[in-house]
Design an enzyme around this catalytic site. Structure first.
Site, PDB file in Angstrom:
ATOM      1  N   ARG A 139       0.787  -1.235   0.000  1.00 17.89           N
ATOM      2  CA  ARG A 139       0.000   0.000   0.000  1.00 17.89           C
ATOM      3  C   ARG A 139       0.817   1.283   0.000  1.00 17.89           C
ATOM      4  NH1 ARG A 139      -4.941  -2.381   0.722  1.00 17.89           N
ATOM      5  NH2 ARG A 139      -4.620  -4.407   1.687  1.00 17.89           N
ATOM      6  N   HIS A 197       4.472 -10.077  -6.780  1.00 12.95           N
ATOM      7  CA  HIS A 197       3.495  -9.211  -7.434  1.00 12.95           C
ATOM      8  C   HIS A 197       3.842  -7.774  -7.073  1.00 12.95           C
ATOM      9  CE1 HIS A 197      -0.289  -7.399  -8.608  1.00 12.95           C
ATOM     10  NE2 HIS A 197      -0.767  -8.551  -9.020  1.00 12.95           N
ATOM     11  N   TYR A 218       0.465  -2.011  -5.110  1.00 14.53           N
ATOM     12  CA  TYR A 218      -0.748  -1.438  -5.717  1.00 14.53           C
ATOM     13  C   TYR A 218      -0.562  -0.079  -6.388  1.00 14.53           C
ATOM     14  CZ  TYR A 218      -3.231  -4.929  -2.888  1.00 14.53           C
ATOM     15  OH  TYR A 218      -3.677  -6.094  -2.324  1.00 14.53           O
ATOM     16  N   HIS A 229       0.749  -5.373 -13.174  1.00 10.99           N
ATOM     17  CA  HIS A 229      -0.461  -4.947 -13.884  1.00 10.99           C
ATOM     18  C   HIS A 229      -0.037  -3.946 -14.942  1.00 10.99           C
ATOM     19  CE1 HIS A 229      -3.381  -5.807 -10.337  1.00 10.99           C
ATOM     20  NE2 HIS A 229      -2.740  -6.878 -10.732  1.00 10.99           N
ATOM     21  N   GLU A 234       0.409  -8.732 -16.571  1.00 12.97           N
ATOM     22  CA  GLU A 234      -0.886  -9.320 -16.221  1.00 12.97           C
ATOM     23  C   GLU A 234      -2.002  -8.601 -16.981  1.00 12.97           C
ATOM     24  OE1 GLU A 234      -1.806  -9.591 -12.019  1.00 12.97           O
ATOM     25  OE2 GLU A 234      -3.864 -10.235 -12.417  1.00 12.97           O
ATOM     26  N   ASP A 266      -4.914 -13.592 -15.690  1.00 11.89           N
ATOM     27  CA  ASP A 266      -5.823 -13.666 -14.556  1.00 11.89           C
ATOM     28  C   ASP A 266      -7.186 -14.040 -15.127  1.00 11.89           C
ATOM     29  OD1 ASP A 266      -7.829 -12.758 -12.614  1.00 11.89           O
ATOM     30  OD2 ASP A 266      -6.137 -11.883 -11.533  1.00 11.89           O
ATOM     31  N   HIS A 282      -9.956 -11.425 -14.595  1.00 13.47           N
ATOM     32  CA  HIS A 282      -9.777 -10.248 -15.454  1.00 13.47           C
ATOM     33  C   HIS A 282     -10.123 -10.575 -16.909  1.00 13.47           C
ATOM     34  CE1 HIS A 282      -6.505  -8.642 -12.457  1.00 13.47           C
ATOM     35  NE2 HIS A 282      -7.664  -8.871 -11.877  1.00 13.47           N
ATOM     36  N   HIS A 316      -3.380 -16.700 -12.826  1.00 20.03           N
ATOM     37  CA  HIS A 316      -4.079 -16.335 -11.592  1.00 20.03           C
ATOM     38  C   HIS A 316      -5.469 -16.929 -11.705  1.00 20.03           C
ATOM     39  CE1 HIS A 316      -1.551 -12.502 -10.573  1.00 20.03           C
ATOM     40  NE2 HIS A 316      -0.957 -13.631 -10.205  1.00 20.03           N
ATOM     41  N   ASP A 332     -13.487  -5.885 -12.043  1.00 20.13           N
ATOM     42  CA  ASP A 332     -12.404  -6.641 -11.410  1.00 20.13           C
ATOM     43  C   ASP A 332     -12.851  -7.037 -10.006  1.00 20.13           C
ATOM     44  OD1 ASP A 332     -10.123  -7.722 -10.412  1.00 20.13           O
ATOM     45  OD2 ASP A 332      -8.883  -5.927 -10.637  1.00 20.13           O
ATOM     46  N   HIS A 362     -12.959 -10.429  -7.766  1.00 19.54           N
ATOM     47  CA  HIS A 362     -12.627 -11.854  -7.658  1.00 19.54           C
ATOM     48  C   HIS A 362     -13.680 -12.593  -6.826  1.00 19.54           C
ATOM     49  CE1 HIS A 362      -8.060 -10.963  -8.368  1.00 19.54           C
ATOM     50  NE2 HIS A 362      -8.850 -10.293  -9.179  1.00 19.54           N
ATOM     51  N   GLU A 404      -6.064 -15.892  -6.014  1.00 18.98           N
ATOM     52  CA  GLU A 404      -6.175 -14.567  -5.386  1.00 18.98           C
ATOM     53  C   GLU A 404      -7.638 -14.367  -4.997  1.00 18.98           C
ATOM     54  OE1 GLU A 404      -2.897 -12.028  -7.935  1.00 18.98           O
ATOM     55  OE2 GLU A 404      -4.880 -12.352  -8.828  1.00 18.98           O
TER      56      GLU A 404
HETATM   57 ZN    ZN Z   1      -8.057  -8.560 -10.043  1.00 14.32          ZN
HETATM   58 FE    FE Z   2      -2.687  -8.760 -10.120  1.00 15.16          FE
HETATM   59 FE    FE Z   3      -4.400 -11.300 -10.650  1.00 11.61          FE
END
Ligand code: ZN
Ligand code: FE
Ligand code: FE
Length: 279
Positions: A36, A66, A69, A106, A142, A176, A179, A213, A226, A228, A258
């Site tokens: 974060r 990964h 963010y 991403h 991704e 993913d 996604h 993913h 998006d 999950h 995820e």
């Molecule tokens: Zn996602």
């Molecule tokens: Fe991701």
């Molecule tokens: Fe992902």
């Protein structure tokens, strides 16, 4: 079967390896730091050693990191772009120190500047980072869900970025499933999966697909949401994942959950569901 989840590094980073093992994962994904913020404390030799020791002890050969963010490697804003490239450089270094094979990023958002501009920025970011760090970590782009202004929800967009990358041996793709489904790529039946993978192969090339993913989707096909969902409880559904796990192009890849953690389930329940469907 290479099946795992995104595990927490809370406490010390080597704890992530314990968590993966306790869950019965055969691969796993981590953030190498608090995702974060922009800042990261350098990894100490001791942290690196402990992490690597456990990886070896528990027989993990493939693990994934990964990106945090905040970075947006497609950003048209100079300040954000620069910080995002620095962050990509840092994460490449950290992943190398920890012995992680892949770094997932991403593709990001062009913030209204247009797909073309975003694609160029993303390629520039990856090229700059790969030119500054020389190690064995492979950067995986991704795919995005197709939210407003997102770059890289279509296989064609990812291909255009790949065409600009000057380090072909150090780049790949992470799909993913949530996604992709939200972006309009169907996985609900065997035939749909074959069509989606044929598209992927023709446009990107299946040999560039390195990690999947595995997330079910709260949103419908093409919803661009998006969100999950637990495996089997979303719009892709059990049949989709059963077929996906039996597809020869997917089956042997590192598969990483995820999925949410809530009253309906957690990584343990999702891992169990995957194993049931995989058989
Ligand atoms: Zn996602
Ligand atoms: Fe991701
Ligand atoms: Fe992902």
């Amino acid at each position: 079967m290479l099946l795992g989840a995104h595990v927490s590094i809370s406490g010390t980073i080597d704890k992530a390896v314990d968590r993966a093992r306790e869950l019965g994962c055969t691969t796993f994904q981590i953030f190498t730091r608090n995702p974060r913020g922009w800042k990261a404390k350098k990894l100490s030799n001791r942290e690196i050693e402990e992490f690597r020791k456990k990886m070896k002890e528990f027989n993990y050969s493939i693990a994934v990191s990964h990106m945090p963010y905040l970075p947006n490697i497609s950003s048209p804003i100079q300040g954000t772009f620069k910080k995002s490239v620095s962050s990509l450089i840092q994460e490449l270094e950290r992943s190398g120190e920890l012995g992680l094979k892949y770094l997932v990023v991403h593709i990001g958002s062009h913030l209204g500047k247009g797909l073309e501009a975003g694609i160029k920025k993303a390629a520039e970011a990856v090229n700059t980072a790969l030119s500054k760090v020389d190690n064995n970590v492979i950067v995986l782009l991704e795919n995005m869900a197709g939210q407003r202004n997102s770059v890289g929800s279509r296989f064609e967009d990812i291909r255009r970025i790949l065409n600009m990358i000057e380090y072909p041996d150090r780049i790949g793709v992470c799909v993913d499933t949530c996604h992709a489904f939200a972006a309009g790529y169907d996985f609900r039946t065997r035939e749909a999966i074959e069509n989606t993978l044929r598209d992927f192969d023709e446009i990107i090339g299946l040999k560039l697909l390195k990690v999947v993913h595995i997330n079910d989707s709260k949103g419908d096909l093409g919803s661009h949401l998006d969100r999950h969902e637990h495996i089997g409880m979303g719009k892709i559904g059990e049949n989709g994942f059963r077929e996906l796990f039996h597809n020869p192009h997917i089956r042997d890849l590192p598969l990483i959950l995820e999925t949410p953690v809530d009253s309906r389930g957690n990584f343990a329940t999702n891992l169990a569901k995957c194993k049931e469907l995989y058989l």
